[in-house]
Design an enzyme around this catalytic site. Structure first.
Site, PDB file in Angstrom:
ATOM      1  N   ASP A  15      -2.277  -1.348   9.908  1.00 49.52           N
ATOM      2  CA  ASP A  15      -2.505  -1.433   8.457  1.00 49.52           C
ATOM      3  C   ASP A  15      -3.118  -2.759   8.009  1.00 49.52           C
ATOM      4  O   ASP A  15      -3.469  -2.909   6.838  1.00 49.52           O
ATOM      5  CB  ASP A  15      -1.187  -1.240   7.694  1.00 49.52           C
ATOM      6  N   LYS A  42       0.850  -1.196   0.000  1.00 54.72           N
ATOM      7  CA  LYS A  42       0.000   0.000   0.000  1.00 54.72           C
ATOM      8  C   LYS A  42       0.884   1.244   0.000  1.00 54.72           C
ATOM      9  O   LYS A  42       2.057   1.208   0.392  1.00 54.72           O
ATOM     10  CB  LYS A  42      -0.937   0.012   1.219  1.00 54.72           C
TER      11      LYS A  42
END
Length: 290
Positions: free
Chosen positions: A135, A13
């Site tokens: 995350d 990401k």
């Protein structure tokens, strides 16, 4: 025949924007972030086996690996002593701000849920994810998400258009905890423009995102590793680069580039400088089964 192995592609990401909005009594920082899956991935194979949990990931093997801890939590919830082997082919760089460990943990949870015939709902997997790291919840879902809380509360955003990216990482990484400590010394809390991000993403134009790129951790990490500032500045000078930002706590910097051809030309310049370089793009979804 019972399927005893599942393979996953665990996608990295970037943070298109990251604002630190406050600090909780337990010391964790609250944030707002626009999180985005990109096309760099680790390959994860999870196999039913004997002899407890084993996690093979080069120098990041063993019980400290987030994927190992994900398997521990998964099996503990079932009261199972089933042996599990996790093999990770590592492509996402560590201490880069790209969520590699979190992606691996999310992929391990998804693979195990498939192997065990889906004993957990999506919400229950999210609960495991929240225990493992900020995350991990995003990596379970992927795509383009608005994250709040410590990063575990997600709200969908319009899918980002396909954006050509160049990622550049210095040899040295940045420790996330150190970056937050550096922020605490001098940083100020802020907020992102949710409506602005909705509008920019819905436009389908990469250029619309450039004015909104933002990262509260950037000055803190640049203080720890000044090379990040130089990389960003140099990247911004290069033909076709529309904007650049450090991802997460760094040390990777991404550049948004007009065309893939220009991205390859920029990458060649940085490879000559002996940097770690990737040419990639945004993804509409996160982890997928192999």
């Amino acid at each position: 025949m019972i399927k005893n192995q599942v393979e996953m592609f665990a996608y990295a990401k970037i943070n298109l924007a990251l604002a630190i909005t406050g600090r909780r009594p337990d010391g964790y920082h609250e944030l707002e972030s626009v999180m985005q899956s990109i096309g760099i991935y680790d390959r994860i194979r999870v196999t039913l086996a004997e002899g407890g949990i084993q996690c093979s990931c080069g120098e990041w093997s063993g019980p400290e690996n987030l994927a190992y801890r994900a398997a521990e939590a998964f099996l503990s919830g079932l009261g199972s002593s089933q042996g599990i082997h996790i093999d990770i082919e590592k492509n996402i760089p560590v201490q880069a701000g790209l969520g590699g460990g979190s992606a691996d943990a999310a992929a391990a949870l998804q693979a195990l849920n498939k192997l065990f015939k889906e004993p957990y709902t999506e919400e229950e997997l999210k609960s495991f994810a929240a225990q493992l790291g900020a995350d991990v919840a995003f990596c379970l879902k992927g795509g383009t998400q608005w994250a709040t809380g410590v990063g575990e509360e997600l709200k969908g955003l319009p899918h980002a258009p396909k954006i050509n990216l160049v990622l550049i990482k210095p040899d040295q990484g940045v420790n996330t905890a150190e970056a937050y400590r550096a922020f605490d010394q001098e940083g100020k809390f802020s907020h992102l423009d949710y409506a602005g991000w909705q509008e920019a993403l819905a436009s389908g134009r990469a250029e619309s995102l450039i004015p909104l790129l933002y990262n509260d951790l950037e000055p803190a990490s640049m203080k720890l590793l000044p090379e990040i500032a130089w990389v960003k500045e140099e990247l911004m000078k290069q033909n076709g680069c529309l904007g650049a930002l450090m991802s997460g706590s760094g040390s990777a910097v991404f550049g948004i580039v007009q065309t893939e051809e220009q991205a390859e030309k920029i990458a060649a310049i940085w490879r000559e400088r002996n940097y770690h370089v990737w040419v990639t793009h945004t993804m509409e979804r996160g982890n997928i089964y192999g």
